[in-house]
Design a protein around this motif. Structure first.
Motif, PDB file in Angstrom:
ATOM      1  N   ALA A 231      81.629 -29.385 -36.301  1.00 54.27           N
ATOM      2  CA  ALA A 231      80.551 -29.043 -37.239  1.00 54.27           C
ATOM      3  C   ALA A 231      80.337 -27.537 -37.295  1.00 54.27           C
ATOM      4  CB  ALA A 231      79.261 -29.753 -36.833  1.00 54.27           C
ATOM      5  N   THR A 232      80.441 -26.878 -36.139  1.00 47.58           N
ATOM      6  CA  THR A 232      80.285 -25.421 -36.110  1.00 47.58           C
ATOM      7  C   THR A 232      81.392 -24.737 -36.903  1.00 47.58           C
ATOM      8  OG1 THR A 232      79.206 -25.527 -33.954  1.00 47.58           O
ATOM      9  CG2 THR A 232      80.158 -23.416 -34.601  1.00 47.58           C
ATOM     10  N   LEU A 233      82.625 -25.217 -36.775  1.00 44.74           N
ATOM     11  CA  LEU A 233      83.737 -24.621 -37.515  1.00 44.74           C
ATOM     12  C   LEU A 233      83.573 -24.821 -39.018  1.00 44.74           C
ATOM     13  CD1 LEU A 233      86.750 -25.611 -35.222  1.00 44.74           C
ATOM     14  CD2 LEU A 233      85.614 -23.394 -35.393  1.00 44.74           C
ATOM     15  N   ILE A 234      83.115 -25.994 -39.428  1.00 45.69           N
ATOM     16  CA  ILE A 234      82.908 -26.252 -40.856  1.00 45.69           C
ATOM     17  C   ILE A 234      81.802 -25.354 -41.399  1.00 45.69           C
ATOM     18  CG2 ILE A 234      82.175 -27.983 -42.546  1.00 45.69           C
ATOM     19  CD1 ILE A 234      83.512 -30.096 -40.798  1.00 45.69           C
TER      20      ILE A 234
ATOM     21  N   ALA B  45      66.716 -27.256 -41.663  1.00 43.18           N
ATOM     22  CA  ALA B  45      65.258 -27.315 -41.650  1.00 43.18           C
ATOM     23  C   ALA B  45      64.688 -28.130 -42.807  1.00 43.18           C
ATOM     24  CB  ALA B  45      64.680 -25.896 -41.688  1.00 43.18           C
ATOM     25  N   LEU B  46      65.336 -28.073 -43.966  1.00 38.11           N
ATOM     26  CA  LEU B  46      64.763 -28.688 -45.167  1.00 38.11           C
ATOM     27  C   LEU B  46      65.510 -29.918 -45.648  1.00 38.11           C
ATOM     28  CD1 LEU B  46      64.073 -25.390 -47.175  1.00 38.11           C
ATOM     29  CD2 LEU B  46      62.500 -26.651 -45.706  1.00 38.11           C
ATOM     30  N   GLY B  47      66.755 -30.096 -45.212  1.00 37.48           N
ATOM     31  CA  GLY B  47      67.557 -31.218 -45.684  1.00 37.48           C
ATOM     32  C   GLY B  47      67.953 -32.157 -44.561  1.00 37.48           C
ATOM     33  N   GLN B  48      69.078 -32.812 -44.758  1.00 34.35           N
ATOM     34  CA  GLN B  48      69.588 -33.766 -43.776  1.00 34.35           C
ATOM     35  C   GLN B  48      70.582 -33.142 -42.806  1.00 34.35           C
ATOM     36  OE1 GLN B  48      68.418 -36.864 -43.473  1.00 34.35           O
ATOM     37  NE2 GLN B  48      66.992 -36.390 -45.144  1.00 34.35           N
ATOM     38  N   GLY B  49      70.633 -31.804 -42.787  1.00 32.51           N
ATOM     39  CA  GLY B  49      71.561 -31.126 -41.892  1.00 32.51           C
ATOM     40  C   GLY B  49      72.528 -30.267 -42.671  1.00 32.51           C
ATOM     41  N   SER B  50      73.171 -29.341 -41.986  1.00 34.53           N
ATOM     42  CA  SER B  50      74.149 -28.468 -42.626  1.00 34.53           C
ATOM     43  C   SER B  50      75.374 -29.263 -43.065  1.00 34.53           C
ATOM     44  CB  SER B  50      74.558 -27.355 -41.659  1.00 34.53           C
ATOM     45  OG  SER B  50      75.163 -27.920 -40.500  1.00 34.53           O
TER      46      SER B  50
END
Length: 364
Positions: free
Chosen positions: A62-65, A115-120
């Motif tokens: 997830a960090t790489l994406i 913070a505002l959605g379902q995640g990055s």
């Protein structure tokens, strides 16, 4: 409770193995139905707890994406600026702050999505999200601070000494990492319920106040050092105040109107205008304020503007600004890409940074 994978003896309240992080199977007591006459009480089957915390490889993916998305945004902004630059050359002061704001927004876009959605983007693709100890989404301030710590302190320290500092950060903050431990957040499975998250995070201990204060002081010191270096580099490129240079900068801005007319003529005819009259500037008083004469070379398009006495600096009267066109061919069509500003009779130190190209003697 014994781990079925590595046989480590864990506490009965653990949901993951302390040694290998494998999920543990716990006997969840359920309310028993009252046994009827002659009917024995039924024992519930052991239920498997929802795996709350994703593995290290999933979080790394997830960090790489997210990092790829963050890198793609400034690249796209730079490409858009390259293509749209001719339209903003006349007012760079209004476009630079906007471009900087968009660049910062792109770098912190994953934090806003957490913070505002379902995640990055990376977390959504791999079924994760960021949550607090109550299972709720973090606020904007906490998410932005977490994002900053993750991609500045944590990433910078890890890249500086990959193995040693990674082991040190893991020993101090656990698998959550410095950024999550300091901000009190957790990367959890998107399918985990708030109740399961609360039960799982209750077993995770956070860093003490001393360690938090030490990290925050280190972050402030690093930011202060970076700001001092940036200010030093910024002022290093500045030159002492020069009123004549400011007058040349204003004349350069006024000359852009003439250059726009030359570009329109070249775009419509495929050739440079033969004289100022060909672009409607043949009569006196039609040139922009500060100029008294104009000459153009129809062979190469070099424009030579003579500065008038009304330019604001009498020492510049009778001197010249010379503009050389730079052509670019795209899709079998040649167009003027930009203009190189220079002069053959104004001292280089009296010219602005955008007007220090070597000027030829054409169009005299």
């Amino acid at each position: 409770m014994q781990c079925p994978r590595c046989n480590w003896q864990n506490h009965a309240s653990y949901t993951q193995c302390f040694s290998c992080q494998a999920p543990l199977v716990a006997d969840m007591p359920a309310p028993r139905a009252p046994a009827g006459r002659g009917q024995p009480a039924q024992t519930p089957a052991p239920a498997r707890l929802v795996e709350v915390f994703p593995g290290t490889m999933a979080r790394l993916g997830a960090t790489l994406i997210d990092g790829a998305c963050m890198a793609a945004f400034p690249v796209a902004l730079a490409l858009a600026w390259v293509f749209a630059r001719p339209a903003f050359d006349s007012a760079p002061g209004a476009t630079y702050p906007a471009a900087l704001a968009l660049g910062i927004l792109g770098l912190f876009l994953p934090a806003l999505m957490d913070a505002l959605g379902q995640g990055s983007a990376g977390k959504r693709l791999l079924g994760m999200r960021v949550a607090t100890r109550t299972g709720e989404r973090p606020g904007i301030a906490r998410s932005v601070l977490r994002h900053f710590l993750k991609y500045s302190l944590t990433l910078a320290l890890t890249l500086a000494v990959p193995f040693l500092l990674h082991r040190l950060l893991t020993a101090l903050f656990g698998e959550r990492g410095l950024h999550s431990s300091i901000t009190g957040t957790f990367v959890v499975s998107r399918h985990a319920s708030d109740t399961a998250i609360q039960q799982a995070v209750a077993l995770v201990r956070g860093p003490g106040w001393f360690l938090k204060a030490l990290v925050m002081l280190g972050g402030v010191a690093a930011l202060s050092f970076a700001a001092m270096v940036a200010v030093a580099l910024w002022h290093q490129g500045e030159e002492p105040a020069n009123p004549r240079r400011e007058a040349v900068r204003q004349l350069d801005g006024a000359a852009r109107t003439v250059l726009g007319l030359v570009e329109n003529h070249y775009r419509s005819t495929g050739a440079f205008p033969a004289s100022a009259a060909a672009i409607g500037l043949g009569r006196p008083g039609q040139l922009p304020t500060g100029f008294q004469a104009m000459a153009i070379d129809p062979a190469n398009g070099v424009v030579r503007l003579t500065i008038a006495d009304s330019s604001g600096d009498r020492a510049l009267a009778g001197k010249h600004l010379v503009y050389t066109p730079v052509l670019r061919t795209r899709k079998q069509q040649t167009d003027i890409h930009k203009w190189q500003c220079g002069s053959d009779d104004i001292v280089r130190g009296d010219r602005s940074f955008s007007c220090r190209h070597e000027a030829t003697g054409a169009a005299k």
